[in-house]
Motif scaffolding. Structure first.
Motif, PDB file in Angstrom:
ATOM      1  N   TRP A 228      29.743  11.546  -0.303  1.00  0.00           N
ATOM      2  CA  TRP A 228      30.959  10.897  -0.782  1.00  0.00           C
ATOM      3  C   TRP A 228      32.189  11.749  -0.495  1.00  0.00           C
ATOM      4  CZ3 TRP A 228      31.088   6.005  -2.627  1.00  0.00           C
ATOM      5  CH2 TRP A 228      29.874   5.430  -3.012  1.00  0.00           C
ATOM      6  N   ASN A 236      39.319   5.902   7.829  1.00  0.00           N
ATOM      7  CA  ASN A 236      38.013   5.682   8.454  1.00  0.00           C
ATOM      8  C   ASN A 236      38.130   4.742   9.651  1.00  0.00           C
ATOM      9  OD1 ASN A 236      35.122   6.074   8.464  1.00  0.00           O
ATOM     10  ND2 ASN A 236      34.931   3.971   7.700  1.00  0.00           N
ATOM     11  N   GLN A 263      41.729   7.518  -0.107  1.00  0.00           N
ATOM     12  CA  GLN A 263      40.578   6.647   0.099  1.00  0.00           C
ATOM     13  C   GLN A 263      39.358   7.168  -0.648  1.00  0.00           C
ATOM     14  OE1 GLN A 263      38.797   7.593   4.289  1.00  0.00           O
ATOM     15  NE2 GLN A 263      40.989   8.144   4.325  1.00  0.00           N
ATOM     16  N   ARG A 265      35.304   7.229   0.380  1.00  0.00           N
ATOM     17  CA  ARG A 265      34.468   6.979   1.562  1.00  0.00           C
ATOM     18  C   ARG A 265      33.021   7.388   1.302  1.00  0.00           C
ATOM     19  NH1 ARG A 265      35.988   9.839   7.219  1.00  0.00           N
ATOM     20  NH2 ARG A 265      38.005   8.895   6.657  1.00  0.00           N
ATOM     21  N   TYR A 266      32.107   6.610   1.874  1.00  0.00           N
ATOM     22  CA  TYR A 266      30.678   6.929   1.821  1.00  0.00           C
ATOM     23  C   TYR A 266      30.155   7.011   3.244  1.00  0.00           C
ATOM     24  CZ  TYR A 266      25.655   6.531   0.976  1.00  0.00           C
ATOM     25  OH  TYR A 266      24.288   6.760   0.972  1.00  0.00           O
ATOM     26  N   THR A 267      29.444   8.098   3.568  1.00  0.00           N
ATOM     27  CA  THR A 267      28.906   8.307   4.912  1.00  0.00           C
ATOM     28  C   THR A 267      27.407   8.545   4.835  1.00  0.00           C
ATOM     29  OG1 THR A 267      30.978   9.322   5.649  1.00  0.00           O
ATOM     30  CG2 THR A 267      29.033   9.723   6.994  1.00  0.00           C
ATOM     31  N   SER A 272      29.736   4.862   8.164  1.00  0.00           N
ATOM     32  CA  SER A 272      30.675   5.253   7.113  1.00  0.00           C
ATOM     33  C   SER A 272      31.462   4.022   6.673  1.00  0.00           C
ATOM     34  CB  SER A 272      31.626   6.358   7.598  1.00  0.00           C
ATOM     35  OG  SER A 272      32.339   5.955   8.747  1.00  0.00           O
ATOM     36  N   SER A 274      34.635   2.707   3.713  1.00  0.00           N
ATOM     37  CA  SER A 274      35.691   3.208   2.838  1.00  0.00           C
ATOM     38  C   SER A 274      36.501   2.066   2.244  1.00  0.00           C
ATOM     39  CB  SER A 274      36.629   4.148   3.600  1.00  0.00           C
ATOM     40  OG  SER A 274      37.424   3.422   4.530  1.00  0.00           O
ATOM     41  N   GLU A 276      40.544   1.922   1.028  1.00  0.00           N
ATOM     42  CA  GLU A 276      41.716   2.762   1.264  1.00  0.00           C
ATOM     43  C   GLU A 276      42.975   2.126   0.696  1.00  0.00           C
ATOM     44  OE1 GLU A 276      41.952   4.015   5.337  1.00  0.00           O
ATOM     45  OE2 GLU A 276      39.795   4.388   5.497  1.00  0.00           O
TER      46      GLU A 276
END
Length: 477
Positions: A228, A236, A263, A265-267, A272, A274, A276
């Motif tokens: 995270w 992103n 933002q 974001r999850y990768t 990925s 996001s 934002e």
């Protein structure tokens, strides 16, 4: 029988020659002296004596052979010892020297085991700019780096161009980071990055009269926890790894997705996602180049990205969906913006690579070209109408030697304006071409020069051109 005594003596002498036969020789002599004369005449006793002598000779030969083997082994061991390096002498570890400046951890309130790092660069930019339809305003951002919407456009007969020289160190940059690996296996990171590209706070700062003082500008401020990320960083929807190696601050500006914003974001692996910060930028009804931003939307911008990586380079696809919102008094309207961006870097051999980006969409103007054009335009009733765009760049990088590299790239953006709503003074297209050489005489020190040709066209068909020589000296640390 007497004839056997010389044999015993010969064996003893041989043993003595080898260094181990004195006692055996004495035994043989004593044996011969002890034999009584009348016994020597007796055949049976002679045979017994000969057998004993033969046994003694066999023992002597065995002893001599063993001595030779031992001597050979000793010689080999000594030779091996002489060839081997001398063992290091054991030393007692020196006591730790207390740092006279920093007696405690640099981050006393951080988690145990936190690693603190710091870096950045110092950069001098110097440029000479020529435009053919009027000057770019002194002290404006368009004088510091290539901003296509700052290129003057107008009738050449009524607007005189000019040439200007600018120098500054305000794009120097620094960053701080704190990384922690917890016993639980969790990974934490905090990151802050600033540059000096900010206006001063008083009339005596941020000008070129006396002080050339500039304020700090926040670029990045985020924390990551495993997969995270929360905070401000590149959108992103942007692929920063595809950007060309430039002397100018950005380079192919009109063809580039370029946004930093807050933002979440999850990768996970190559994927990925996001949410934002939303912001709508619109053109008032028949407002031409006017640009108004509004923060009336309740729905965040949503992005998704897939990136494949390998020794060959990388390939990435980003998608964006967003709500455009306008509210003024009793007027309240919204629209949907969307876009797709394909980008990457392709390594060609050991010395070359190709970099590219192509972006298309509707209602995503603020994400491309430093908001070269707007997301939408208002009609006469206050409703939003999206502005469509297609933009991109392609660049080639060549490494001539470990100390010299060069880049050649081209960038372009096209907009589909509803001129009945926007007017004819709005940007229709922009394009630029760049070529540079960057010399690195010693590690971390770059000396670069870049020629930039840029052009902006408005809906009337009028165009303005920019020619610039951009140089820099940059020391990274």
């Amino acid at each position: 029988m007497l004839s056997s005594l010389p044999t015993c003596g010969a064996g003893a002498r041989a043993a003595n020659h080898a260094g181990r036969g004195r006692s055996l020789l004495a035994s043989c002599v004593l044996l011969a002296l002890m034999l009584p004369g009348h016994v020597l005449a007796q055949t049976a006793k002679e045979q017994q004596l000969e057998a004993r002598v033969a046994e003694l000779e066999r023992m002597v030969r065995q002893l001599v052979s063993q001595q030779q083997q031992v001597q050979t082994q000793v010689t080999e061991v000594r030779a091996a010892q002489a060839a081997a390096p001398a063992p290091a002498l054991a030393t007692t570890a020196a006591p730790a020297v207390k740092n006279p400046i920093q007696a405690t951890t640099i981050s006393p309130s951080a988690n145990p085991g936190t690693r603190f790092s710091y870096g950045g660069f110092i950069k001098l930019d110097a440029s000479v700019t020529s435009t053919d339809a009027g000057d770019i305003a002194d002290g404006s951002v368009g004088r510091l780096f290539y901003v296509p919407k700052a290129i003057p456009v107008g009738a050449k007969a009524t607007r005189e161009g000019g040439s200007d020289t600018d120098m500054g160190a305000n794009f120097s940059r620094f960053w701080f980071a704190a990384d922690t690996d917890l016993d639980s296996g969790d990974k934490l990171k905090g990151y802050l990055e600033f540059d000096l590209f900010g206006g001063g706070s008083t009339a005596f700062t941020g000008n070129e009269i006396a002080t050339n003082t500039y304020a700090l500008t926040l670029r990045h401020a985020y924390v990551t926890w495993n997969k995270w990320l929360a905070g401000q960083t590149w959108s992103n929807f942007q692929d920063a790894n595809a950007l060309p190696d430039t002397v100018d601050f950005l380079g192919p500006t009109e063809g580039t997705v370029f946004v930093r914003q807050a933002q979440l974001r999850y990768t996970s692996g190559p994927w990925s996602f996001s949410v934002e910060n939303p912001e709508t930028v619109y053109t008032p009804f028949r407002g031409n180049m006017a640009q108004v931003s509004g923060d009336d939307g309740a729905v965040p911008d949503v992005t998704a990205r897939y990136t494949a990586k390998g020794d060959w380079g990388h390939f990435s696809v980003g998608a964006l969906a967003r709500q455009l919102k306008y509210q003024s008094g009793r007027i309240n309207d919204s629209a949907t913006g969307y876009g797709l961006s394909v980008s990457g870097k392709w390594n060609v051999g050991a010395s070359d690579d190709l970099r590219y980006m192509v972006t298309a969409g509707s209602g995503i103007g603020r994400y491309v070209g430093l908001a070269l054009n707007n997301d939408a335009v208002l009609d006469a009733t206050g409703d939003l109408e999206n502005i469509d765009l297609v933009a991109g760049f392609v660049g080639w990088r060549h490494v001539f030697s470990p100390k010299l590299r060069g880049n050649l790239f081209y960038s372009r953006a096209e907009y589909d304006n509803k001129t009945a709503l926007t007017g004819l003074g709005i940007t229709k297209s922009a394009q630029s071409a760049h070529v540079n050489l960057i010399y690195t005489p010693i590690p971390k020190l770059d000396i670069g020069a870049e020629y930039i040709w840029g052009q902006r066209e408005i809906e009337t068909g009028e165009k303005g051109e920019l020619n610039r020589l951009q140089t820099h000296v940059k020391y990274s640390f």
